[in-house]
Scaffold this active site. Structure first.
Site, PDB file in Angstrom:
ATOM      1  N   CYS A   1     102.652   4.747  34.496  1.00 52.86           N
ATOM      2  CA  CYS A   1     103.353   5.195  35.593  1.00 52.86           C
ATOM      3  C   CYS A   1     104.436   4.126  35.783  1.00 52.86           C
ATOM      4  O   CYS A   1     104.106   2.928  35.832  1.00 52.86           O
ATOM      5  CB  CYS A   1     102.581   5.410  36.902  1.00 52.86           C
ATOM      6  SG  CYS A   1     103.327   5.951  38.211  1.00 52.86           S
TER       7      CYS A   1
ATOM      8  N   CYS B   1     103.882   1.969  44.276  1.00 57.61           N
ATOM      9  CA  CYS B   1     102.839   3.041  44.752  1.00 57.61           C
ATOM     10  C   CYS B   1     101.295   2.531  45.033  1.00 57.61           C
ATOM     11  O   CYS B   1     100.923   1.706  44.259  1.00 57.61           O
ATOM     12  CB  CYS B   1     102.792   4.156  43.978  1.00 57.61           C
ATOM     13  SG  CYS B   1     101.506   5.387  44.192  1.00 57.61           S
TER      14      CYS B   1
ATOM     15  N   GLN C   1      83.889  16.935  45.723  1.00 59.30           N
ATOM     16  CA  GLN C   1      84.439  15.739  44.965  1.00 59.30           C
ATOM     17  C   GLN C   1      85.647  15.815  44.306  1.00 59.30           C
ATOM     18  O   GLN C   1      85.657  16.812  43.683  1.00 59.30           O
ATOM     19  CB  GLN C   1      83.399  15.365  43.972  1.00 59.30           C
ATOM     20  CG  GLN C   1      81.913  14.854  44.690  1.00 59.30           C
ATOM     21  CD  GLN C   1      81.874  13.317  44.902  1.00 59.30           C
ATOM     22  OE1 GLN C   1      82.776  12.741  45.083  1.00 59.30           O
ATOM     23  NE2 GLN C   1      80.964  12.874  45.329  1.00 59.30           N
TER      24      GLN C   1
ATOM     25  N   TYR D   1      73.345  14.325  54.611  1.00 64.95           N
ATOM     26  CA  TYR D   1      74.524  14.311  54.407  1.00 64.95           C
ATOM     27  C   TYR D   1      75.177  15.066  53.092  1.00 64.95           C
ATOM     28  O   TYR D   1      75.633  14.725  52.199  1.00 64.95           O
ATOM     29  CB  TYR D   1      75.115  12.872  54.168  1.00 64.95           C
ATOM     30  CG  TYR D   1      74.628  11.651  55.080  1.00 64.95           C
ATOM     31  CD1 TYR D   1      75.599  11.438  56.189  1.00 64.95           C
ATOM     32  CD2 TYR D   1      73.780  10.847  54.810  1.00 64.95           C
ATOM     33  CE1 TYR D   1      75.184  10.374  57.129  1.00 64.95           C
ATOM     34  CE2 TYR D   1      73.295   9.885  55.606  1.00 64.95           C
ATOM     35  CZ  TYR D   1      74.037   9.719  56.913  1.00 64.95           C
ATOM     36  OH  TYR D   1      73.938   8.565  57.682  1.00 64.95           O
TER      37      TYR D   1
ATOM     38  N   GLU E   1      73.569  18.175  57.625  1.00 67.27           N
ATOM     39  CA  GLU E   1      75.040  17.788  57.733  1.00 67.27           C
ATOM     40  C   GLU E   1      75.387  18.074  58.802  1.00 67.27           C
ATOM     41  O   GLU E   1      75.193  18.871  59.682  1.00 67.27           O
ATOM     42  CB  GLU E   1      75.874  18.591  56.899  1.00 67.27           C
ATOM     43  CG  GLU E   1      77.384  18.323  56.892  1.00 67.27           C
ATOM     44  CD  GLU E   1      77.830  16.980  56.426  1.00 67.27           C
ATOM     45  OE1 GLU E   1      78.463  16.311  57.378  1.00 67.27           O
ATOM     46  OE2 GLU E   1      77.509  16.484  55.513  1.00 67.27           O
TER      47      GLU E   1
ATOM     48  N   CYS F   1      79.740   5.710  47.232  1.00 62.38           N
ATOM     49  CA  CYS F   1      81.366   5.480  46.868  1.00 62.38           C
ATOM     50  C   CYS F   1      81.333   3.974  47.165  1.00 62.38           C
ATOM     51  O   CYS F   1      82.837   3.634  47.282  1.00 62.38           O
ATOM     52  CB  CYS F   1      82.207   6.542  47.283  1.00 62.38           C
ATOM     53  SG  CYS F   1      82.167   6.687  49.166  1.00 62.38           S
TER      54      CYS F   1
END
Length: 452
Positions: free
Chosen positions: A72, A78, A282, A311, A332, A407
């Protein structure tokens, strides 16, 4: 004595969590943006703090063997990709090392961390894009924010987004320019168009376009619909989301369907999912299948197990598990996600998954009192990790296995340390590259109760 604006020779030894190269000058830490491990650079110190400095590269004395030319032209400006200038195999090794080091440093956990599972094509993988909108030189601009700022870097094509995103960006820009549509100014809090969100079903080709607006009125709405229908292949849904709050949260509470359905469809493996503008799904559909297959492997279900999925979101992991478990109970706090989970169970003809709205620390003990015992608990919390009360609830319930999907290696390490203290051992850690060209990494961790 180190000085601001002085130039130093620095050898880069590591990467920070946000992608800067990390080097040392006589033991003093210096962060160098756009440098990678193995680079030898001449850098000027632009910021000097008590414990660290920040430098800018003036000269690449000797490039790392892992340095490549980024695809890129906007790389470095960016903020969307941080490590596109690093060879992909090196990215995967870096992510494994990052997990290993973080578990050791924060969690004091020494365990097996498998090589990161990567992608065959680590580009054009994102099924969702979120682009702030602005005006520059009387023309619409759209793209990611510049690193560490809210300055929009105008883009026509993002190398990690689904290719159809390019057409959506071009069409929306033309709509704004042709009809003089006002865009939102976050300082003055005036103007209309705030963000554009795109969603794409990799398995189906379905496309959703979401316009986030600072108000209900949308001028030239019919012309916008016509332009998108004529140009965007696979278009199934155009949605207006209204967000009038002074916030960095992209989506507001109210959603209006302008064209088509209020959702699109995608598959993970053979499971079908309805995805609305607000659904958590996701962002990498291909690697999600890899991730969930690893969860299934660690669960090693025989068909008589009761599984709790805390979750659970819209029920993606729950439904994968339900195909092989006796029953699955998903919890959840977000009510709309639970509603989506129930719909997703129904459209997949899965009857042994039940879903509950509420906090894990409230719902799970209630289910336990009602006689429900979990053989396996799966958790997939947000980046901040599990609430301590959820961890305490899991320890008290004492399932034979805990499978933790994360994550964020830092909060993962913290939570694993708590669970180890509570009588569990870490059996195996599997990083999965859900976010190529970025420093982010997903992990699946298998834990078992000591003595089991």
């Amino acid at each position: 004595m180190f000085e601001k604006n002085k130039i130093y020779n620095i050898e880069i030894e590591d990467l920070s969590s946000s992608g800067e190269g990390v080097g040392k000058i006589d033991g003093f830490t210096v962060f160098v943006p756009q440098a990678i491990p193995g680079d030898k650079v001449r850098a000027r110190i632009t910021t000097l703090k008590k414990r660290y400095g920040i430098g800018e590269i003036l000269e690449m004395v000797e490039p790392s063997k892992d340095r490549i030319k980024p695809k890129c032209s906007l790389f470095g400006k960016c903020g969307g990709c941080q490590i596109m200038h690093m060879d992909y195999d090196a990215q995967l090794k870096m992510k494994r090392n990052k997990v290993e080091q973080t578990l050791s440093r924060i969690g004091k956990i020494s365990t097996k961390v498998n090589p990161t599972i990567g992608m065959e094509n680590p580009f054009e993988y994102r099924n969702k894009g979120q682009f702030p909108v602005g005006i520059k030189n009387n023309k619409a601009i759209m793209g990611a924010y510049e690193m560490g700022t809210h300055n929009i870097v105008d883009t026509s094509y993002c190398h990690i987004q689904a290719p159809v995103t390019k057409i959506i960006i071009k069409t929306i820009k033309k709509y704004i320019d042709d009809f003089n549509i006002e865009v939102y100014d976050e300082v003055k809090r005036t103007g209309l168009i705030r963000h554009i969100v795109s969603r794409f079903g990799f398995a189906t080709g379905d496309v959703m376009v979401v316009l986030v607006t600072n108000g209900r009125r949308l001028p030239y709405k019919d012309e916008l619909i016509r332009m998108l229908k004529e140009n965007v292949p696979g278009l199934k849904s155009i949605v207006q989301n209204i967000n009038t709050r002074n916030t960095n949260v992209v989506l507001g509470d109210e959603t209006l369907v302008l064209y088509g359905e209020d959702r699109i469809v995608d598959y993970i493996g053979d499971l079908k999912f309805n995805i609305s503008s607000k659904s958590f799904f996701q962002v990498n559909s291909i690697q999600t299948k890899v991730l969930y297959d690893k969860v299934l492997e660690y669960a090693n279900l025989k068909g008589d197990e009761v599984v709790f999925d805390i979750y659970c979101g819209i029920g993606t992991i729950s439904l994968f598990l339900a195909k092989k478990a006796k029953e699955v109970h998903g919890v959840e706090i977000v009510k709309s996600a639970i509603e989506d989970a129930k719909v997703n169970a129904k459209i997949n003809n899965i009857n042994n998954a039940k879903f509950y709205t509420g906090k894990g620390e409230d719902v799970v003990p209630r289910l336990y009192k009602e006689g429900l015992y979990a053989d396996i608990v799966v958790v997939d919390p947000p980046r901040k990790g599990c609430e301590e009360s959820v961890l305490e609830t899991m320890v008290n319930m004492a399932p034979g296995k805990i499978i933790y999907v994360s994550c964020n290696p830092a909060t993962l390490a913290r939570d694993l340390a708590y669970l180890v203290e509570g009588g569990y051992k870490v059996v195996e850690v599997q990083p999965v590259d859900m976010f190529p060209q970025t420093t982010h990494v997903e992990c699946v961790v298998l834990m078992s109760r000591v003595g089991k």
